[in-house]
Scaffold this motif. Structure first.
Motif, PDB file in Angstrom:
ATOM      1  N   PRO A 270      -3.981   0.463  -9.012  1.00 37.23           N
ATOM      2  CA  PRO A 270      -3.228  -0.162 -10.108  1.00 37.23           C
ATOM      3  C   PRO A 270      -2.967  -1.650  -9.896  1.00 37.23           C
ATOM      4  O   PRO A 270      -2.759  -2.381 -10.859  1.00 37.23           O
ATOM      5  CB  PRO A 270      -1.917   0.634 -10.144  1.00 37.23           C
ATOM      6  N   PHE A 271      -2.953  -2.105  -8.633  1.00 32.79           N
ATOM      7  CA  PHE A 271      -2.683  -3.524  -8.335  1.00 32.79           C
ATOM      8  C   PHE A 271      -3.701  -3.994  -7.297  1.00 32.79           C
ATOM      9  O   PHE A 271      -4.249  -3.177  -6.536  1.00 32.79           O
ATOM     10  CB  PHE A 271      -1.264  -3.682  -7.752  1.00 32.79           C
ATOM     11  N   PRO A 272      -3.953  -5.302  -7.208  1.00 36.02           N
ATOM     12  CA  PRO A 272      -4.901  -5.804  -6.204  1.00 36.02           C
ATOM     13  C   PRO A 272      -4.479  -5.432  -4.781  1.00 36.02           C
ATOM     14  O   PRO A 272      -5.312  -5.141  -3.920  1.00 36.02           O
ATOM     15  CB  PRO A 272      -4.866  -7.325  -6.403  1.00 36.02           C
ATOM     16  N   GLN A 273      -3.151  -5.452  -4.523  1.00 36.90           N
ATOM     17  CA  GLN A 273      -2.621  -5.098  -3.188  1.00 36.90           C
ATOM     18  C   GLN A 273      -1.936  -3.736  -3.254  1.00 36.90           C
ATOM     19  O   GLN A 273      -1.230  -3.478  -4.223  1.00 36.90           O
ATOM     20  CB  GLN A 273      -1.522  -6.090  -2.769  1.00 36.90           C
ATOM     21  N   PRO A 274      -2.108  -2.906  -2.228  1.00 42.19           N
ATOM     22  CA  PRO A 274      -1.304  -1.671  -2.213  1.00 42.19           C
ATOM     23  C   PRO A 274       0.167  -1.989  -1.915  1.00 42.19           C
ATOM     24  O   PRO A 274       0.467  -2.992  -1.275  1.00 42.19           O
ATOM     25  CB  PRO A 274      -1.928  -0.856  -1.067  1.00 42.19           C
ATOM     26  N   HIS A 275       1.067  -1.136  -2.382  1.00 40.95           N
ATOM     27  CA  HIS A 275       2.510  -1.336  -2.138  1.00 40.95           C
ATOM     28  C   HIS A 275       3.103  -0.032  -1.613  1.00 40.95           C
ATOM     29  O   HIS A 275       2.496   1.034  -1.745  1.00 40.95           O
ATOM     30  CB  HIS A 275       3.205  -1.778  -3.416  1.00 40.95           C
TER      31      HIS A 275
END
Ligand SMILES: Cc1cc2nc3c(=O)[nH]c(=O)nc-3n(C[C@H](O)[C@H](O)[C@H](O)COP(=O)(O)OP(=O)(O)OC[C@H]3O[C@@H](n4cnc5c(N)ncnc54)[C@H](O)[C@@H]3O)c2cc1C
Length: 453
Positions: A270-275
């Protein structure tokens, strides 16, 4: 041992074609959705009307033959399958859906109607049904009443009990109780519908219900919020219902679960970086709810990134990350599913500690967490543990109760948690349960292996 004459009598009530005894036909009725619970049955009976249900239950009571009521068989606590060799009474033929009462905002539905069918009928008249869950196209009106199902919109509309305007049911004696008038105000004694709601088939069989509908909220916004810590995600999930009047869902996911879903389904991250953690939020209203959601999100601490769905298609794509958790976790083997609720003050601590609690008991076990954070509910799924090894269940439920939580947020007790009921309910309460059971099901035939310890 059940005599052949009993099955002949059943066939005489429902018709021969609706008493299934061929092992191939029985297979889908004896195993549950998770794959963890599986039993056996001498027969599945499929009554087609309330009168047939009453005759079937009356016969079972007279002959002391135990039964398990079954709807869509999507229950997750081993309550819908015949673990003790009971006969299965499937209500799927009770599928009559009345028309929407447009002015009153209500609908009467047979127990076998799916939640999805109620939602679609309501939508056609500008109304909506307040209960929604990922199993919507299989879970039935009867099953969701029997389990008091919660789902995605509890924080806005309440669980199934809050939607009930009346119920028709066959008690364990075979007696029919029917109160389907659908009055919003009807203060005339005991709330029988409320008692049947959450009774998990132990008091009788729900055959129909009148359900309240809620106004359809046509303007909708879905967003996925990313957080660096689960603590800040939980704090946000608990704050949002207060900050956003139009909030209809606030769902927690963790980075590990999102990664699992992406890998299994080939979805882009969902985003360029995992969270570390995510909260999926949905707001819905008759006006555009985006500005109030935006204002609220900008006031939250610890938000690392935000994805807002510009349209329904992208909204559904964001929901997929959350809704696919259940099915994807199932591909890792039959999970131990512990759906628990925590008081707001204990939620972050629970989420922070539960994985290490599980690992302490079984190093090979993996813990997956997600849930309806806006309601303080967490679905704890543990994989890599044998189906009958309860040690991790005990450890997780002990952690829950030590923090003042409930051992079942919304899935019920079923057979999976009945030995732990006394951790959440007092002896006096359990005795009141038993008294009710004795009165409504004196022969003890209705789902005898469920709920009561
Ligand atoms: C993918 C997935 C997502 C889910 N998400 C949620 C969620 O968000 N929230 C939630 O609460 N649950 C959820 N569930 C669990 C499940 O869908 C609910 O418990 C649902 O209410 C079960 O309905 P059912 O018709 O399948 O009932 P069943 O599974 O057939 O039965 C459940 C229990 O109700 C009894 N019962 C069934 N029908 C009747 C009847 N007519 N009269 C009396 N007793 C009856 C059974 O004996 C059993 O004890 C999910 C399940 C799946 C598979």
């Amino acid at each position: 041992v059940i005599s052949e004459g009993f099955f002949d009598q059943l066939a005489g009530i429902v018709g021969e074609g609706h008493v299934l005894r061929d092992p191939d036909l029985l297979a889908s009725y004896v195993g549950d959705w998770t794959g963890r619970f599986s039993g056996s049955t001498p027969a599945v009976v499929r009554p087609g009307s309330v009168d047939e249900v009453a005759e079937v239950v009356g016969l079972c009571a007279a002959e002391r033959v135990p039964l398990v009521p079954q709807g869509g068989n999507t229950g997750l606590v081993g309550g819908s399958v015949p673990l003790g060799g009971e006969i299965v009474v499937s209500v799927l033929r009770l599928d009559h859906l009345g028309s929407v009462e447009e002015e009153a905002g209500q609908i009467t539905a047979g127990a076998g109607v799916t939640v999805g069918a109620v939602q679609r009928a309501a939508k056609a008249y500008g109304w909506a049904y307040g209960v929604d869950l990922a199993s919507r196209d299989s879970a039935t009106v009867g099953g969701t009443i029997a389990t008091n199902a919660g789902g995605l919109h509890v924080l806005r509309y309440g669980a199934t009990r809050a939607q009930l305007l009346g119920v028709e049911a066959v008690l364990g004696t075979g007696a029919v109780i029917s109160h389907l008038g659908g009055l919003r105000k009807d203060n005339t004694g005991y709330d029988l519908a409320g008692l049947l709601c959450g009774s998990e088939g132990t008091l009788g069989i729900v055959t129909a219900a009148t359900l309240r509908l809620v106004p359809q909220a046509n303007e909708r916004v879905v967003a996925l919020l990313a957080f660096e810590t689960s603590d800040s995600a939980i704090a946000a999930g608990l704050a949002l219902p207060r900050l956003v009047p139009s909030l209809s869902a606030a769902e927690l996911c963790l980075g590990s679960g999102i990664q699992l879903v992406c890998d299994a389904l080939g979805l882009p991250p969902p985003f360029p970086q995992p969270h570390e953690a995510y909260v999926l939020v949905e707001a819905a209203a008759t006006y555009d709810p985006a500005p109030e959601l935006e204002t609220a999100v900008s006031s939250l601490a610890g938000v690392a990134d935000v994805a807002v769905a510009p349209d329904d298609l992208r909204g559904a794509a964001l929901w997929r990350y959350r809704e696919a958790h259940t099915e994807v976790i199932n591909t890792l083997g039959a999970p131990h599913k512990l759906d628990v609720a925590l008081p707001a003050r204990g939620l972050a601590r629970f989420v922070g500690e539960v994985s290490s609690t599980v690992a302490h008991v079984d190093r090979g076990a993996a813990t997956w967490l997600f849930g309806h954070v806006g309601d303080g509910a967490v679905h704890v799924n543990v994989t890599g543990v044998a189906p009958d090894d309860d040690r991790v269940d005990v450890a997780v439920l002990e952690l829950v109760t030590s923090l003042g939580g409930s051992i079942s947020a919304e899935h019920g007790i079923g057979s999976a948690k009945r030995q732990w009921l006394a951790r959440t309910r007092s002896q006096a309460e359990i005795e009141a349960f038993r008294a009710l059971k004795r009165a409504w099901d004196p022969a003890g035939i209705c789902n005898p292996g469920v709920l009561l310890p």
